[in-house]
Design an enzyme around this catalytic site. Structure first.
Site, PDB file in Angstrom:
ATOM      1  CE  LYS A 128      -9.747   3.320 -20.258  1.00 56.91           C
ATOM      2  NZ  LYS A 128      -9.434   4.557 -21.026  1.00 56.91           N
ATOM      3  CG  HIS A 131      -8.192   3.305  -2.414  1.00 57.63           C
ATOM      4  ND1 HIS A 131      -8.875   2.202  -1.980  1.00 57.63           N
ATOM      5  CD2 HIS A 131      -7.092   2.839  -3.059  1.00 57.63           C
ATOM      6  CE1 HIS A 131      -8.228   1.111  -2.333  1.00 57.63           C
ATOM      7  NE2 HIS A 131      -7.141   1.457  -2.995  1.00 57.63           N
ATOM      8  CE  LYS A 171      -2.500  -2.439  -0.720  1.00 54.11           C
ATOM      9  NZ  LYS A 171      -3.349  -2.563  -1.907  1.00 54.11           N
ATOM     10  CG  HIS A 178      -6.297   8.525  -6.496  1.00 55.56           C
ATOM     11  ND1 HIS A 178      -5.965   7.421  -7.241  1.00 55.56           N
ATOM     12  CD2 HIS A 178      -5.122   9.074  -6.085  1.00 55.56           C
ATOM     13  CE1 HIS A 178      -4.654   7.298  -7.279  1.00 55.56           C
ATOM     14  NE2 HIS A 178      -4.108   8.287  -6.591  1.00 55.56           N
ATOM     15  CE1 TYR A 201      -6.232  -0.175 -20.347  1.00 54.89           C
ATOM     16  CE2 TYR A 201      -5.844   1.184 -18.392  1.00 54.89           C
ATOM     17  CZ  TYR A 201      -6.274   1.055 -19.707  1.00 54.89           C
ATOM     18  OH  TYR A 201      -6.734   2.165 -20.385  1.00 54.89           O
ATOM     19  CB  THR A 226     -15.200  -0.149 -13.613  1.00 58.31           C
ATOM     20  OG1 THR A 226     -14.317   0.922 -13.967  1.00 58.31           O
ATOM     21  CG2 THR A 226     -16.083   0.307 -12.468  1.00 58.31           C
ATOM     22  CD  GLN A 276      -5.528   9.737 -14.687  1.00 57.37           C
ATOM     23  OE1 GLN A 276      -4.416  10.204 -14.900  1.00 57.37           O
ATOM     24  NE2 GLN A 276      -5.886   8.532 -15.102  1.00 57.37           N
ATOM     25  NE  ARG A 319       1.906  10.220 -17.174  1.00 56.75           N
ATOM     26  CZ  ARG A 319       0.744   9.585 -17.278  1.00 56.75           C
ATOM     27  NH1 ARG A 319       0.164   9.090 -16.174  1.00 56.75           N
ATOM     28  NH2 ARG A 319       0.153   9.448 -18.431  1.00 56.75           N
ATOM     29  CD  GLN A 338     -11.058  -1.384 -10.033  1.00 60.65           C
ATOM     30  OE1 GLN A 338     -11.791  -0.608 -10.630  1.00 60.65           O
ATOM     31  NE2 GLN A 338      -9.914  -0.990  -9.504  1.00 60.65           N
TER      32      GLN A 338
END
Length: 244
Positions: free
Chosen positions: A204, A149, A123, A146, A187, A208, A141, A136, A211
């Site tokens: 792709k 988590h 983690k 995010h 991926y 989701t 994103q 980047r 998951q």
């Protein structure tokens, strides 16, 4: 009032530290939640404030090579974690129904503890996901979900591995999670490798779904093992108490 609250918090903290399983105390970052908490706070500050300000007047970094190496390294690491979970119980002696935590020092129990710690440590490595986004300049994103988590999961898993590090249904979800990460980082690695691999990424749209299905499967197994586990409750509690 404040002193009373602080005293109560410290008592709970000391109590939990005393309940820490002796078999994990020598592992890195397992002696106290303080180190972990500072690392995660530093991560949040870095990716939400320091990183964006540093990149504000700079062009995005091109990190394709680094990302390819990172993502496929994570594929290998998570595949190894899955293998260790399987070999330390899920693929050997576990019944897949109601397996109590193993409080012994058997080779299998110690191997399960090691697998659980490897998952926990992964983690921290995954925090680099967000660092790559920031460097980047992929700000879209870096969402609340995010950050939540990546910053909360290691903190919660620390308590799980210190109190019940070996076996039982508690280690099923991390095994499934590591499986998903093998697929996910495969991926990401192929996507970072360039346009020539795009034709291999037709799946792709299923990421989701994969998951969500694994979350539902994990929840289903955990829920439907509660009833048979209730009959073992007294044995489990007594076994747990005699360990400390």
């Amino acid at each position: 009032m404040f002193q009373a609250m602080l005293s109560a918090i410290l008592k709970i903290y000391d109590y939990l530290l005393k309940r820490t399983d002796a078999r994990v105390r020598d592992y890195p970052l397992m002696q106290s939640p303080i180190q972990m908490t500072f690392i995660l706070l530093g991560y949040v500050i870095l990716v939400l404030y320091v990183g964006p300000r540093y990149m504000a007047n700079r062009k995005p970094f091109h990190l394709n090579t680094a990302m390819i190496v990172y993502n496929f390294s994570m594929v290998a690491f998570n595949a190894y974690i899955v293998y260790e979970f399987l070999m330390s119980g899920w693929g050997t002696t576990y019944t897949w129904r109601c397996d109590l935590c193993d409080n012994s020092s058997s080779p299998e129990a110690l191997r399960m503890i090691r697998a659980a710690w490897l998952f926990y440590f992964s983690k921290y490595i995954e925090l680099l996901d967000t660092v790559f986004f920031v460097l980047r300049k992929k700000h879209g994103q870096v969402t609340f979900l995010h950050i939540f988590h990546h910053s909360v999961l290691p903190w919660t898993w620390w308590w799980g591995i210190t109190l019940t590090p070996a076996g039982g249904m508690g280690c099923f979800h991390p095994m499934v999670n590591a499986c998903v990460h093998v697929i996910m980082y495969t991926y990401y690695g192929l996507a970072a490798a360039g346009p020539r691999f795009q034709k291999y990424l037709w799946w792709k749209k299923y990421l989701t779904a994969i998951q969500l299905v694994t979350i539902l499967v994990s929840s289903h197994i955990n829920v439907f093992t509660i009833t048979p586990c209730l009959s073992h409750k007294e044995h489990s509690v007594g076994h747990f108490e005699n360990t400390f």
